[in-house]
Design an enzyme around this catalytic site. Structure first.
Site, PDB file in Angstrom:
ATOM      1  N   HIS A 195      -6.628  -0.055   0.846  1.00 27.54           N
ATOM      2  CA  HIS A 195      -6.315  -0.491   2.205  1.00 27.54           C
ATOM      3  C   HIS A 195      -6.317   0.647   3.209  1.00 27.54           C
ATOM      4  O   HIS A 195      -6.549   0.438   4.389  1.00 27.54           O
ATOM      5  CB  HIS A 195      -4.957  -1.208   2.239  1.00 27.54           C
ATOM      6  CG  HIS A 195      -5.021  -2.581   1.682  1.00 27.54           C
ATOM      7  ND1 HIS A 195      -4.914  -2.838   0.339  1.00 27.54           N
ATOM      8  CD2 HIS A 195      -5.213  -3.790   2.275  1.00 27.54           C
ATOM      9  CE1 HIS A 195      -5.031  -4.150   0.131  1.00 27.54           C
ATOM     10  NE2 HIS A 195      -5.216  -4.746   1.282  1.00 27.54           N
ATOM     11  N   GLY A 196      -6.028   1.835   2.768  1.00 32.19           N
ATOM     12  CA  GLY A 196      -6.037   2.927   3.726  1.00 32.19           C
ATOM     13  C   GLY A 196      -5.629   4.237   3.103  1.00 32.19           C
ATOM     14  O   GLY A 196      -4.928   4.283   2.090  1.00 32.19           O
TER      15      GLY A 196
END
Lengths: 373, 485
Positions: free
Chosen positions: B326-327
């Site tokens: 996701h990041g």
């Protein structure tokens, strides 16, 4: 497939029709129709004091006024809300009309003279320019001059004629421009007919007022001092609660602390080059046509002056006043007032808020012809 | 920060012109010209974000396409491993450079002050994680012999770049999407109107619910030190709803758009907040990603076949990798770790076991418990930094006096400029319809059910949604949260 396309097209047309219909018939901010403003103009020019319809557009109102004037007034006042008290009573000029509009920036000053020139072929004989320091602020983010097409067209004509170019449309107001943080243009290019945000606002007004929302905001003659009104000379009457000194009003004046941030005044450290050039071009044009120009500087409240001048939180104010005094000296203009209220012996009790002197304060400033700064 | 440019957002006027134009052309053109149209439209769609980054998607496409062909040509296991390794290395390499390089550099610099690593000044190409994973699953499936390599580069490029799901999924499997791109289709009115109903519901979730709640959420999470107590509770709760509506709204629009073109994308969300266990939540939330991690990470690691300890470890690894997907930020790692730990605890205590006798009571208790757990975990997902998240979680109940709770609620709402009228408006307009729709979705396919009803229900549904979107929809420009991943 075409059956579905046809249905979608019909639905799209219906949706658009509803949006346009609501925007036109409710027009809560009166940016499409000028019904309310036209009524106001007619009543004011007939010598009445007119109660302000809700949400009227001041620039549309000014255009409606000039359009309906039979004779050109000898004196007019141009400026923003801080100059709205300058009327016959204070100045002593009999044929005077006050054309101040809220949030005026340098571009706005060009509109009304152009409207007079188009209507009467000349400018009024005397123009009082109320100039707040942020009019000369290069970071001024004000966009109201852009919103009404015919107002903007008028001012652009004169501006282009005197400055060799149309006024800049700011896409940002500097490095830390909050309006531009999402990459959006600095001002709204929305067409009010098709605007979805405007449709939503109109729906909100319908939810508040019911079917009355479709009847528009009707202007009417007022004798009630408790309500805001436009006076026959174009100056204003605030509601009694604001117009007259009272503890609540004073508390508001004293509650203001720190630098003036309105129109990004706190970021102003000097006089903007483009802004000052535009002001000088306008003054030159008026003078060349035999118009007397008077500069009026409305002072800030004593408390505010403590922050803006003593603590130097608004260095641009001092620079603007010095510039205007110099300009007046070089061009033989009368300059009345100044930004520091303490030079005129004003008190916080004479203020509506940190920047708006009440009628008694404006009168006192007008009557002191040459304050020392 | 994601790539510059605003692109053709699903919730924009540009898409309202783009999609009908593609739709009409698609059905007017003969069958053979349809996939080229989709390819052209998809590349135009992607280039509207940042034309330069089309090179990356093209490179990823070429690498995976070439490796898959080579994989199929050989029976040599060593060569196969080399080819699949090359595809993984190159695709993940691009992803690493653009998404994780700077993050890794800062982690390494944190080890010792003498370490200095130059940073890359690049913007994250939109949708890179999605299309990279889609191509990886394709190559791995070809390697495993589960799918045939696509010979036609154009068709394959259409599979990778198919615009409805390009920038935020669902992450499609080649076995589902590839055959649909080339199969001959006839226009089906019922299917198309199903798509329109899905799009409208997606727009409602995005524009009316997610974007309006974002106003309150952003206010708090951008400046957590200025808030406390109930405002954090509200912000966390609102974000829980926002992220779901934002992402599932996108998925609905994506599925609806594809449906208009006669293509079925996989369902990405199935009423996740009605889950009574973390495990169930992940079988309902971002299904295309969770099944991807299950098939390509968890099971290859051994899944639950190698004893209890390895099951726990595999679970944790899978969720940490999912968090990192996701990041490039510690907060996402923590978020993944929390979910992993939650599932481990469920697994150890047997709370996630299925059983008919206990099911009703477990659901009644489990649904709110899981919702609270997921909502608290979202705090790490949304917070700007790890200290911010900790600050929020440790200040959820400051200024709460048990004997005088009124001030706690009043102050919290006041801080985020929320009054009771707005609160109930949020509840009536956002939360309740969502809960009803999702509740119904547990038992039936709502858009299909509506399609089978009389004209009053069918048109009423559309008119109502259009009216609510027009009147209450957020009409400023807002991108989708998952575009950044």
């Amino acid at each position: 497939m075409w059956k579905l396309v046809l249905r979608v097209v019909v639905a799209a047309v219906l949706i658009l029709g509803v949006i346009v219909g609501v925007n036109y018939f409710v027009d809560a901010s009166q940016v499409i129709t000028s019904r309310g403003q036209e009524q106001m103009a007619e009543l004011v020019l007939a010598g009445h004091t007119v109660a302000v319809p809700e949400n009227y557009n001041e620039r549309v109102y000014q255009m409606a006024l000039v359009e309906r004037m039979k004779d050109i007034p000898e004196t007019i006042v141009l400026g923003a809300s801080r100059g709205m008290y300058l009327g016959k009573e204070i100045t002593g000029y009999d044929t005077l009309f006050n054309h101040c509009v809220s949030g005026a920036c340098i571009e706005d000053y060009y509109a009304v003279p152009q409207l007079y020139r188009e209507k009467f072929g000349k400018y009024p004989g005397r123009v009082i320019l109320e100039i707040s320091p942020w009019v000369l602020n290069e970071f001024n983010p004000e966009i109201r001059w852009l919103e009404v097409f015919s107002w903007r067209s008028a001012l652009e004509k004169l501006y282009a004629a005197l400055n060799g170019r149309k006024p800049d449309i700011k896409e940002s107001a500097g490095e830390t421009d909050p309006f531009n943080s999402d990459g959006q243009p600095f001002y709204s290019r929305e067409n009010p007919w098709f605007s979805l945000p405007y449709f939503q606002y109109n729906c909100y007004v319908i939810s508040q007022k019911g079917l009355d929302a479709f009847r528009g905001n009707t202007a009417r003659i007022s004798t009630d001092p408790d309500e805001a009104a436009e006076l026959p000379d174009g100056s204003v009457r605030n509601p009694a609660s604001q117009e007259n000194p009272n503890p609540r009003r004073l508390a508001q004046v004293l509650a203001e602390t720190g630098a003036v941030t309105f129109e990004y005044a706190h970021r102003m450290t000097r006089v903007g080059e483009k802004e000052s050039a535009a002001l000088e071009a306008l003054i030159r044009e008026l003078q060349e046509h035999g118009t007397e120009v008077i500069l009026f500087l409305a002072p800030f409240s004593p408390t505010q002056c403590g922050y803006s001048f003593d603590q130097d939180l608004n260095p641009g104010f001092r620079a603007a006043e010095a510039y205007l005094r110099d300009l007046a000296g070089k061009n033989g203009l009368r300059l009345i007032g100044g930004y520091d209220s303490r030079n005129f012996g004003l008190t916080d009790e004479q203020y509506i808020d940190y920047s708006h002197p009440d009628k008694s304060a404006v009168k006192a400033v007008w009557e002191s012809s040459n304050p020392s700064f | 920060m994601i790539g510059e440019g605003t692109g053709v957002l699903f919730n924009s006027l540009a898409y309202a012109v783009f999609l009908p134009a593609v739709f009409i052309l698609y059905w007017v053109l003969p069958h053979k010209a349809r996939w080229p149209l989709l390819l052209a439209a998809s590349y135009y769609f992607y280039m509207s974000w940042n034309a330069a980054y089309v090179v990356l998607i093209a490179a990823t496409t070429l690498v995976s396409y070439g490796c898959a062909l080579l994989l199929e040509k050989t029976d040599n296991v060593r060569k196969k491993k080399r080819y699949v390794g090359t595809a993984l290395f190159l695709s993940l390499g691009i992803l690493f450079v653009f998404k994780y390089y700077n993050f890794t550099a800062s982690l390494l610099e944190g080890i010792h002050e003498a370490i200095r690593i130059p940073r890359l000044d690049v913007l994250l190409p939109v949708g890179i994680s999605f299309y990279t994973f889609q191509t990886l699953s394709y190559v791995i499936d070809v390697y495993r012999g589960r799918t045939r390599a696509e010979r036609n580069l154009g068709v394959y490029a259409t599979f990778v770049s198919f615009f409805p799901q390009l920038v935020a999924g669902p992450i499609e499997r080649s076995s589902n999407l590839l055959p649909q791109i080339t199969s001959e289709k006839r226009f089906d009115y019922a299917s198309a109107t199903y798509g329109i109903r899905l799009i409208l519901w997606g727009l409602y979730k995005k524009m009316v619910i997610a974007d309006n709640l974002a106003v309150f959420v952003d206010r708090v999470f951008e400046n957590v030190q200025h808030y406390q107590g109930y405002s954090f509770v509200l912000a966390a709760f609102f974000f829980s709803i926002q992220i779901y509506c934002d992402f599932s709204g996108y998925s609905d629009i994506a599925r609806g758009s594809a449906k208009l073109l006669g293509i079925d994308l996989m369902e990405n969300f199935r009423s996740p907040y009605f889950s009574s266990s973390i495990r169930e939540f992940w079988s309902r939330w971002h299904i295309s990603l969770s099944t991807w991690f299950r098939d390509y990470v968890y099971i290859p690691l051994g899944g639950n076949r190698k004893g209890r300890f390895r099951t726990i470890l595999n679970n944790l690894i899978t969720f940490l990798v999912s968090g990192l997907w996701h990041g490039a930020n510690v907060t996402y790692l923590v978020w993944g770790g929390i979910h992993g730990a939650g599932q481990v605890v469920e697994n150890l205590t047997g709370l996630d076991r299925k059983g008919r006798k206990k099911s009703r009571l477990r659901r009644i208790i489990g649904i709110p418990v899981v919702f609270v757990f997921v909502t608290l975990a979202w705090v790490f997902f949304r917070a700007k930094s790890f200290p911010d998240a900790v600050y929020v979680l440790t200040h959820l109940f400051t200024d709460l006096e048990i004997l005088h709770p009124g001030a706690y609620f009043y102050n919290g709402m006041n801080m985020i400029f929320l009054n009771w009228e707005l609160f109930f408006q949020n509840l009536a307009l956002y939360i309740l319809p969502l809960a009803v729709y999702d509740g119904c979705s547990l038992k039936t396919d709502v858009p299909a059910w509506i399609g089978q009803r009389g004209p009053l229900v069918r048109y009423g549904y559309i008119v109502l949604l259009v009216a609510v979107i027009l009147v209450y929809g957020y009409v400023g420009q807002s991108t989708f949260v998952y575009f950044q991943f």
